[in-house]
Scaffold this motif. Sequence first.
Motif, PDB file in Angstrom:
ATOM      1  N   GLU A 139      25.792   2.807  43.452  1.00 32.22           N
ATOM      2  CA  GLU A 139      25.699   3.588  41.984  1.00 32.22           C
ATOM      3  C   GLU A 139      25.077   2.690  40.970  1.00 32.22           C
ATOM      4  N   GLU A 145      21.465   3.056  41.128  1.00 33.32           N
ATOM      5  CA  GLU A 145      21.005   4.276  40.981  1.00 33.32           C
ATOM      6  C   GLU A 145      20.963   4.174  39.218  1.00 33.32           C
ATOM      7  N   GLU A 146      21.949   3.609  38.751  1.00 32.96           N
ATOM      8  CA  GLU A 146      22.000   3.652  37.067  1.00 32.96           C
ATOM      9  C   GLU A 146      20.874   2.660  36.559  1.00 32.96           C
ATOM     10  N   GLU A 152      17.701   4.612  36.564  1.00 36.01           N
ATOM     11  CA  GLU A 152      17.712   5.849  35.607  1.00 36.01           C
ATOM     12  C   GLU A 152      17.551   5.194  34.145  1.00 36.01           C
ATOM     13  N   GLU A 153      18.055   3.922  33.941  1.00 39.92           N
ATOM     14  CA  GLU A 153      17.805   3.305  32.509  1.00 39.92           C
ATOM     15  C   GLU A 153      16.545   2.891  32.423  1.00 39.92           C
ATOM     16  N   ASP A 162      14.687   5.694  31.598  1.00 40.89           N
ATOM     17  CA  ASP A 162      14.919   6.155  30.135  1.00 40.89           C
ATOM     18  C   ASP A 162      14.243   5.368  29.173  1.00 40.89           C
ATOM     19  N   HIS A 209      19.492   8.348  23.409  1.00 41.39           N
ATOM     20  CA  HIS A 209      19.743   7.909  24.860  1.00 41.39           C
ATOM     21  C   HIS A 209      21.107   8.406  25.533  1.00 41.39           C
ATOM     22  N   GLU A 210      21.171   9.423  26.438  1.00 38.00           N
ATOM     23  CA  GLU A 210      22.430  10.004  26.831  1.00 38.00           C
ATOM     24  C   GLU A 210      22.947   9.142  27.994  1.00 38.00           C
ATOM     25  N   GLU A 211      24.255   8.801  27.808  1.00 36.56           N
ATOM     26  CA  GLU A 211      24.945   8.089  28.625  1.00 36.56           C
ATOM     27  C   GLU A 211      25.449   8.606  29.678  1.00 36.56           C
ATOM     28  N   LYS A 212      25.228   8.148  31.058  1.00 34.74           N
ATOM     29  CA  LYS A 212      25.601   8.877  32.110  1.00 34.74           C
ATOM     30  C   LYS A 212      27.208   8.352  32.434  1.00 34.74           C
ATOM     31  N   LYS A 252      30.583   8.655  34.600  1.00 35.46           N
ATOM     32  CA  LYS A 252      30.931   8.623  35.924  1.00 35.46           C
ATOM     33  C   LYS A 252      32.352   9.290  36.067  1.00 35.46           C
ATOM     34  N   GLU A 303      37.603  10.942  34.226  1.00 34.23           N
ATOM     35  CA  GLU A 303      36.419   9.870  33.785  1.00 34.23           C
ATOM     36  C   GLU A 303      36.968   8.552  34.187  1.00 34.23           C
TER      37      GLU A 303
END
Length: 468
Positions: free
Chosen positions: A162, A165-166, A169-170, A173, A208-211, A213, A219
């Motif tokens: 994970e 993957e983050e 994605e960052e 972005d 910036h949209e925070e993902k 988890k 959450e």
Amino acid sequence: SSGINAESGLSAYSLALLNHVGYNVVDFAKNMLEWMSDTVTKQFEEQRSYPFHFKHLNLCHSLQELEKIPSPYVLLTSMADLSCGFARNLLAVSAESKENCIIVTQRTKPDTLASRLLSNTINNTIDITIGKRVPLEGKELEDHFASIAKKQQESEKMEVVEEGEETDEEQEDDQVLVQRHDVPIPEETHSKKSFFKQHKVYPMFPFHEEKLKWDEYGEFIKHEHFRIEEEPMKEEEMETEKAKPVPAVPAAREIPTKCVTSRIKTQVNCKVKFIDFEGRSDGESIKRILAAVLKPRQMVIVHGTPDSSRHLAEFCRDSKDMGVSQIFVPGIGETVDATSERHIYQVKLKDALVTAAKFSRANDAELAWIDAVIDVQLNAEKEEVAMLEPLTNKPSHVPVFINEPRLSNLRQTLIKSGIQAEFNGGVLVCNNKVAIRRNASGTIQIEGTVCDDYYKIRSLLYSMYAII
């Protein structure tokens, strides 16, 4: 209570409550003072006494604490059907002594230990299944720790995946954010000219949209958001802390346990009594309340045995005082259609009828009295539509008062209008001239001398109704 009657013979017995959450239940009950009656609240304000401050009750949370209570004692414990809890474990110990007495305080379900105990009048032996927790040992303990380590390794692998993957994605972005601007783009930057007139472009501000988890429990919690920052230590304190030796504390591993059940035969030599403390109404009381007080027109009888439900339904059908039109006795999983007022029609109002209606507001609704006749007409789609048309000669009707104002709210309204209003024995006395009371049927009555105050108070009372 504060004192014990010496003649009752109870002063020789201790009173104990054995439950895992006994202390918490009593403590929570003390904190519910605002939900109790005015008498209890007044007693607390004047004497600082709680209704749940049990002077003679000993709260126990384990069998070891119970052993400290002097004998003989009266023990309150759960569960009532002896399916689990301390009551089941103590039964195997206390049932063999003739000096003990077991009191069941509510009707139990069939095929439970309590029901077998109450019905066991011939044979004095009873089978009891006792559960006990014992720590894991040997291979079971090793397998348990191995499964925990395996789960921990799998969770660590998932976290690494994970995080990767983050990171990807960052980076994506960040590449998108580089191409954005938060200032107007001048026209000179456009390399191509278009024939049509173009407006200036004002891009949006970078966002910036925070993902987030989450899992099936919600959450994930970030511990740094709830961490309390400690005050920085002074240099002297830091030197003192460094000088202190740090003892090596080995990490304690919690030893897991398992439940082991054993079936034992117990000789029942004690007395077994059933005292009904449920507080339910018996059959005669229910019949009396239904026939004299409630007098229902429709009934749905549930939560009872088939024989008792059938008996109550036959009584209600044969009763001349009730006059029940429909009685339903559904079984488990059966659906009952208890719909009433089925003759409901949709009609349209003429514009002249709506214009002439005088609406009065009652809470969130507006009400009006209309006198009209139904006229069935055909619309453009050749469908019949019911229309309400006003009457040419409107009949007179008695005004209808809609609302149930409380005398306390009426008192506040009168005081705001400069009228002295006080309660005297349930009667609202206004300026010592007018009395307002509510009779047994719930209707408000106003009495007093004919004067200006009487008409003013009556108009204020009428303003709390919707009169149509």
